[in-house]
Design a protein around this motif. Structure first.
Motif, PDB file in Angstrom:
ATOM      1  N   MET A   5     -10.092   0.877  16.713  1.00  0.00           N
ATOM      2  CA  MET A   5      -8.640   0.943  16.906  1.00  0.00           C
ATOM      3  C   MET A   5      -8.001  -0.353  16.393  1.00  0.00           C
ATOM      4  O   MET A   5      -7.001  -0.338  15.666  1.00  0.00           O
ATOM      5  N   GLY A   6      -8.614  -1.490  16.746  1.00  0.00           N
ATOM      6  CA  GLY A   6      -8.107  -2.791  16.304  1.00  0.00           C
ATOM      7  C   GLY A   6      -8.155  -2.903  14.790  1.00  0.00           C
ATOM      8  O   GLY A   6      -7.217  -3.408  14.160  1.00  0.00           O
ATOM      9  N   ALA A   7      -9.235  -2.410  14.190  1.00  0.00           N
ATOM     10  CA  ALA A   7      -9.381  -2.496  12.728  1.00  0.00           C
ATOM     11  C   ALA A   7      -8.290  -1.677  12.042  1.00  0.00           C
ATOM     12  O   ALA A   7      -7.707  -2.117  11.037  1.00  0.00           O
ATOM     13  N   VAL A   8      -7.982  -0.517  12.594  1.00  0.00           N
ATOM     14  CA  VAL A   8      -6.911   0.317  12.030  1.00  0.00           C
ATOM     15  C   VAL A   8      -5.592  -0.447  12.101  1.00  0.00           C
ATOM     16  O   VAL A   8      -4.839  -0.527  11.117  1.00  0.00           O
ATOM     17  N   ALA A   9      -5.327  -1.068  13.257  1.00  0.00           N
ATOM     18  CA  ALA A   9      -4.055  -1.792  13.425  1.00  0.00           C
ATOM     19  C   ALA A   9      -3.963  -2.965  12.445  1.00  0.00           C
ATOM     20  O   ALA A   9      -2.900  -3.205  11.860  1.00  0.00           O
ATOM     21  N   VAL A  10      -5.072  -3.682  12.236  1.00  0.00           N
ATOM     22  CA  VAL A  10      -5.033  -4.849  11.338  1.00  0.00           C
ATOM     23  C   VAL A  10      -4.830  -4.394   9.890  1.00  0.00           C
ATOM     24  O   VAL A  10      -3.946  -4.903   9.181  1.00  0.00           O
ATOM     25  N   ALA A  11      -5.628  -3.424   9.451  1.00  0.00           N
ATOM     26  CA  ALA A  11      -5.506  -2.958   8.060  1.00  0.00           C
ATOM     27  C   ALA A  11      -4.105  -2.392   7.822  1.00  0.00           C
ATOM     28  O   ALA A  11      -3.475  -2.667   6.796  1.00  0.00           O
ATOM     29  N   ALA A  12      -3.600  -1.636   8.796  1.00  0.00           N
ATOM     30  CA  ALA A  12      -2.271  -1.023   8.636  1.00  0.00           C
ATOM     31  C   ALA A  12      -1.187  -2.101   8.613  1.00  0.00           C
ATOM     32  O   ALA A  12      -0.220  -1.998   7.838  1.00  0.00           O
ATOM     33  N   ALA A  13      -1.335  -3.144   9.436  1.00  0.00           N
ATOM     34  CA  ALA A  13      -0.311  -4.205   9.479  1.00  0.00           C
ATOM     35  C   ALA A  13      -0.271  -4.953   8.147  1.00  0.00           C
ATOM     36  O   ALA A  13       0.812  -5.275   7.639  1.00  0.00           O
ATOM     37  N   ILE A  14      -1.424  -5.221   7.565  1.00  0.00           N
ATOM     38  CA  ILE A  14      -1.453  -5.924   6.270  1.00  0.00           C
ATOM     39  C   ILE A  14      -0.796  -5.054   5.198  1.00  0.00           C
ATOM     40  O   ILE A  14      -0.010  -5.514   4.382  1.00  0.00           O
ATOM     41  N   ARG A  15      -1.105  -3.749   5.256  1.00  0.00           N
ATOM     42  CA  ARG A  15      -0.490  -2.832   4.280  1.00  0.00           C
ATOM     43  C   ARG A  15       1.023  -2.782   4.464  1.00  0.00           C
ATOM     44  O   ARG A  15       1.785  -2.855   3.501  1.00  0.00           O
ATOM     45  N   GLU A  16       1.448  -2.651   5.726  1.00  0.00           N
ATOM     46  CA  GLU A  16       2.881  -2.489   6.006  1.00  0.00           C
ATOM     47  C   GLU A  16       3.659  -3.765   5.666  1.00  0.00           C
ATOM     48  O   GLU A  16       4.726  -3.723   5.070  1.00  0.00           O
ATOM     49  N   ASN A  17       3.098  -4.904   6.046  1.00  0.00           N
ATOM     50  CA  ASN A  17       3.804  -6.173   5.890  1.00  0.00           C
ATOM     51  C   ASN A  17       3.796  -6.688   4.461  1.00  0.00           C
ATOM     52  O   ASN A  17       4.756  -7.296   4.011  1.00  0.00           O
ATOM     53  N   LEU A  18       2.694  -6.474   3.757  1.00  0.00           N
ATOM     54  CA  LEU A  18       2.553  -7.104   2.438  1.00  0.00           C
ATOM     55  C   LEU A  18       2.263  -6.128   1.316  1.00  0.00           C
ATOM     56  O   LEU A  18       2.164  -6.528   0.156  1.00  0.00           O
ATOM     57  N   GLY A  19       2.072  -4.855   1.658  1.00  0.00           N
ATOM     58  CA  GLY A  19       1.808  -3.854   0.636  1.00  0.00           C
ATOM     59  C   GLY A  19       0.462  -4.026  -0.065  1.00  0.00           C
ATOM     60  O   GLY A  19       0.297  -3.604  -1.203  1.00  0.00           O
ATOM     61  N   ILE A  20      -0.482  -4.652   0.622  1.00  0.00           N
ATOM     62  CA  ILE A  20      -1.810  -4.864   0.016  1.00  0.00           C
ATOM     63  C   ILE A  20      -2.784  -3.830   0.589  1.00  0.00           C
ATOM     64  O   ILE A  20      -2.830  -3.640   1.805  1.00  0.00           O
ATOM     65  N   PRO A  21      -3.582  -3.174  -0.268  1.00  0.00           N
ATOM     66  CA  PRO A  21      -4.470  -2.120   0.242  1.00  0.00           C
ATOM     67  C   PRO A  21      -5.717  -2.664   0.951  1.00  0.00           C
ATOM     68  O   PRO A  21      -6.818  -2.657   0.415  1.00  0.00           O
TER      69      PRO A  21
END
Ligand code: BT5
Length: 325
Positions: free
Chosen positions: A154-170
């Protein structure tokens, strides 16, 4: 009123300048008290210009987070209701475990600017210079103990999604606890738990994200496998904005996890870079190699060995041997 309120007032001034009288009026203290807070901010590394006819103007800030700034815009039901922010600590996970033992509330977050004894899994170290994010969240989910590993997912999903949302990096997830960008580690998660055989007392979800540090601050052997958000984007990244997106994301994914774990597993599958690859998994003195086939309801990685046997793996380190063909 504290110095953070003064700082926010300075930051939100359109012209840049705020008069001492206005600061005193908006924060409800005397002009002498305002002046004392300004001096305190200067000792912390803020550069504040003072021009008699105009007032005060913030000209530069040290790269530290301000909790009131972080909380702004955060509609925290659980995660981030309480935020403990420290300039330095041994490990935010160790401190959060301590606070949890002493009864800290579900969702309490511990953040540090730097860690002197940052922890990875299995006694490994997490290099923690200034400029990055180091945070731990105390969780008290009413779920059976065998579901605890799903918290890392769950934490990994939140971190990966936050990086994508905030910076647009995959950003992608490598099972079980790594966040990668272009195959390099940008973040790691460490989950620790205190439980009775049939009940979780508390879980601490620790997250370290490499944001603005210089990669040369990492030990040479780690440099090759790691990167930072600043290196990937080529610019300094706003840590407070990223932390805010991350905490809001953790709130969302934690509530989803409590309602229906399958949602978290589906999101994990979307964001992972492990499944479909030939992988080597080491751990507990053994080494397995095979195709990463799937993930089960308890977050175990399912490996198809070369003889066709399916083997669930609970913990270990994964190396991708050969990418998807
Ligand atoms: C992890 O362990 O990836 C878990 C990292 C968790 C760190 C957070 S920070 C906040 C909280 N408080 C703590 O004390 N910890 C958590 P693992 O999969 O075992 O990976 C550790 C390995 O990653 C090390 O042995 C190094 O090879 C490498 N490493 C160390 N520091 C790194 C860094 N800053 N960036 C990338 N890789 C690093």
């Amino acid at each position: 009123m504290n110095k953070d309120d003064i700082l926010l007032a300075l930051r939100s001034s359109r012209s840049g300048f705020v008069s001492g009288a206005d600061l005193a009026a908006s924060t409800g203290v005397s002009r002498t008290a305002v002046w004392k807070h300004i001096k305190k901010l200067e000792r912390e590394g803020y550069l504040i210009e003072a021009i008699p006819s105009k007032g005060y103007r913030l000209t530069s800030s040290p790269d530290v987070m301000i909790v009131s700034d972080l909380k702004r815009g955060l509609k925290a039901r659980t995660i981030g209701r309480e935020i403990v922010h420290l300039t330095e600590t041994a490990s935010t996970n160790t401190l959060a475990m301590d606070l949890a033992h002493k009864g800290a509330a579900d969702g309490t977050v511990v953040i540090a600017e730097t860690q002197t004894g940052g922890k990875g899994r299995l006694g490994r170290a997490w290099t923690s210079p200034r400029g990055n994010l180091y945070l731990s969240v105390i969780l008290r989910p009413a779920v059976p103990v065998h579901k605890a590993p799903l918290i890392t997912l769950m934490g990994a999903v939140a971190v990966a999604a936050a990086i994508r949302e905030n910076l647009g990096i995959p950003a992608g997830i490598k099972w079980p606890n790594d966040i990668l960008i272009d195959g390099k580690k940008i973040a790691g998660l460490l989950t620790e738990m205190s439980a009775e055989p049939d009940r979780i007392r508390h879980i601490v979800l620790g997250i370290g994200v490499n944001v603005n540090m210089d990669v040369r601050e990492l030990p040479p052997e780690v440099r090759k496998t790691a990167t930072t958000l600043a290196a990937v984007t080529g610019t300094r990244v706003d840590r407070t904005a990223l932390a805010r997106t991350l905490l809001a994301g953790l709130e969302k994914w934690y509530q989803r996890f409590l309602k229906n774990e399958a949602d978290v597993l589906d999101a994990w599958k979307e964001l992972n870079v492990t499944l479909g690859n030939r992988v080597a998994v080491s751990g507990a003195g053994t080494m397995l190699e095979g195709l990463a086939r799937g993930i089960d309801a308890e977050g175990r990685l399912i490996i198809r060995l070369d003889d066709g046997t399916l083997r669930p793996v609970t913990a270990g380190d994964v190396t991708i041997v050969k990418g998807k063909t």
